[in-house]
Design an enzyme around this catalytic site. Structure first.
Site, short mmCIF file in Angstrom:
data_model
loop_
_atom_site.label_atom_id
_atom_site.label_comp_id
_atom_site.label_asym_id
_atom_site.label_seq_id
_atom_site.Cartn_x
_atom_site.Cartn_y
_atom_site.Cartn_z
N ASP A 6 0.86 -1.19 0.00
CA ASP A 6 0.00 0.00 0.00
C ASP A 6 0.90 1.24 0.00
O ASP A 6 2.07 1.18 0.37
CB ASP A 6 -0.91 0.02 1.24
CG ASP A 6 -1.87 1.22 1.18
OD1 ASP A 6 -2.47 1.45 0.12
OD2 ASP A 6 -1.99 1.95 2.18
N SER A 7 0.29 2.36 -0.37
CA SER A 7 1.04 3.62 -0.34
C SER A 7 1.45 3.98 1.10
O SER A 7 2.40 4.72 1.29
CB SER A 7 0.18 4.73 -0.93
OG SER A 7 -1.06 4.79 -0.24
N CYS A 69 -3.74 -0.98 -2.32
CA CYS A 69 -4.01 0.44 -2.58
C CYS A 69 -4.91 0.58 -3.82
O CYS A 69 -4.56 0.09 -4.90
CB CYS A 69 -2.67 1.13 -2.82
SG CYS A 69 -2.81 2.87 -3.21
N GLU A 154 -4.80 10.00 8.50
CA GLU A 154 -3.35 9.83 8.74
C GLU A 154 -2.88 10.72 9.89
O GLU A 154 -1.90 10.42 10.55
CB GLU A 154 -2.55 10.16 7.48
CG GLU A 154 -2.85 9.19 6.35
CD GLU A 154 -1.66 8.37 5.89
OE1 GLU A 154 -0.53 8.80 6.09
OE2 GLU A 154 -1.90 7.28 5.34
N CYS A 188 -11.38 2.93 -0.76
CA CYS A 188 -10.11 3.51 -0.33
C CYS A 188 -9.71 2.77 0.94
O CYS A 188 -10.56 2.53 1.82
CB CYS A 188 -10.26 5.01 -0.04
SG CYS A 188 -8.79 5.74 0.69
N THR A 189 -8.42 2.43 1.03
CA THR A 189 -7.93 1.66 2.17
C THR A 189 -8.26 2.29 3.52
O THR A 189 -8.43 1.60 4.51
CB THR A 189 -6.40 1.55 2.07
OG1 THR A 189 -5.87 2.85 1.76
CG2 THR A 189 -5.98 0.56 1.00
N HIS A 190 -8.32 3.63 3.55
CA HIS A 190 -8.47 4.32 4.84
C HIS A 190 -9.91 4.38 5.36
O HIS A 190 -10.13 4.56 6.55
CB HIS A 190 -7.97 5.76 4.72
CG HIS A 190 -6.48 5.87 4.60
ND1 HIS A 190 -5.76 5.20 3.64
CD2 HIS A 190 -5.59 6.58 5.34
CE1 HIS A 190 -4.48 5.50 3.79
NE2 HIS A 190 -4.35 6.33 4.81
#
Ligand code: DGL
Length: 270
Positions: A6-7, A69, A154, A188-190
């Site tokens: 992932d990023s 990602c 983040e 989206c991963t988040h």
């Protein structure tokens, strides 16, 4: 090992669900935190960074990589599968998160109107629209970019009241354009970190899908159908975490995304 890329931290939400579902294998997670977020970056740069990460994980011996990602899956995966693998790594495989997600999304929609919440890069790539069209041309896809959510998460500010206001605003914009949506994909991963907020902010009749459980289920199925890959995987339940930025920050935020303490190693992929 199965490589998970992932990023940054977000892919840990996917890894978490994968290790719950198929815990017997070894996993190597790589987060390119030094160069995240990828969401607003150009296709050429995302391709370059993703190729470097894939190369890094292959050199560490991974026969299979999952690109967790969405931005990399949208902007780099197809070219890696079509141009890099046949030439440089014919025996290895790289899978992404878009195809498994759209397969799940089409199951169970009655209105055939789907909402996709994602980064700006994913929305502009139209990757979800193209994949869904291939599966079912009658499905109508409505996208909403949510560019402020990744930086907020983040920064560890998911409980801030402003986050709720933003989520409601993004959803209101989307549902005003497409009131018949009955399925929302958190592409989206988040975003799974904000699942409860999304759930509270949309009517109960709308299904909200997160990708971790979907990718985990499809991976299990893939390994069942591909014994030639499955038999090359280690089974010592190793979990190794690597980041391209400081490991202190990675280890702290991993608690939020992965739900467990981890000890990461700082690496360089370029
Ligand atoms: N991992 C990215 C995705 O799922 C979100 C974070 C970023 O923009 O790098 O699209």
């Amino acid at each position: 090992m199965i490589g998970i890329f992932d990023s940054g931290f977000g892919g840990l939400t996917v890894l978490k669900r994968i290790v719950e579902r198929v815990p017997q294998y070894d996993y190597l997670y790589l987060g390119d935190n030094a160069r995240a977020p990828y969401g607003g970056r150009s296709e050429a740069i995302v391709f370059e960074f993703t190729c470097q990460a894939v190369d890094f994980l292959f050199k560490r011996g991974c026969p299979l990589i999952i690109i967790a990602c969405n931005t990399s899956s949208a902007k780099a995966l197809r070219r890696i599968q079509q141009e890099i693998l046949p030439r440089a790594y014919p025996e290895r495989r790289v899978l992404g998160v878009i195809r498994p997600s759209v397969e799940k999304v089409v199951e169970g929609t009655l209105s055939r109107n789907i909402g996709i919440l994602a980064t700006e890069g994913v929305v502009l790539s139209d990757a979800y629209i193209k994949e869904l069209e291939k599966l079912d041309p009658a499905i109508r896809v409505h996208q909403q970019a949510c560019p402020l959510l990744v930086p907020i998460i983040e920064a560890g500010e998911q409980d801030w009241e402003g986050t709720g206001m933003l989520v409601r605003r993004y959803l209101a914009e989307l549902l005003a354009r497409a009131p018949s949506i009955d399925t929302l994909l958190l592409a989206c991963t988040h975003y799974p970190i904000l699942y409860d907020l999304f759930r509270k902010s949309v009517p109960p009749g709308i299904r909200i899908l997160e990708q971790g459980p979907i990718v985990a289920e499809k991976l299990e199925d893939y390994l069942f159908r591909h014994p030639e890959i499955e038999r090359r995987l280690g089974r010592e339940r190793k979990r190794i975490f690597m980041t391209t930025d400081t490991s202190e920050k990675f280890d702290r935020l991993a608690q939020v995304f992965y739900g467990q303490r981890v000890e990461s190693q700082l690496v360089s992929v370029d």
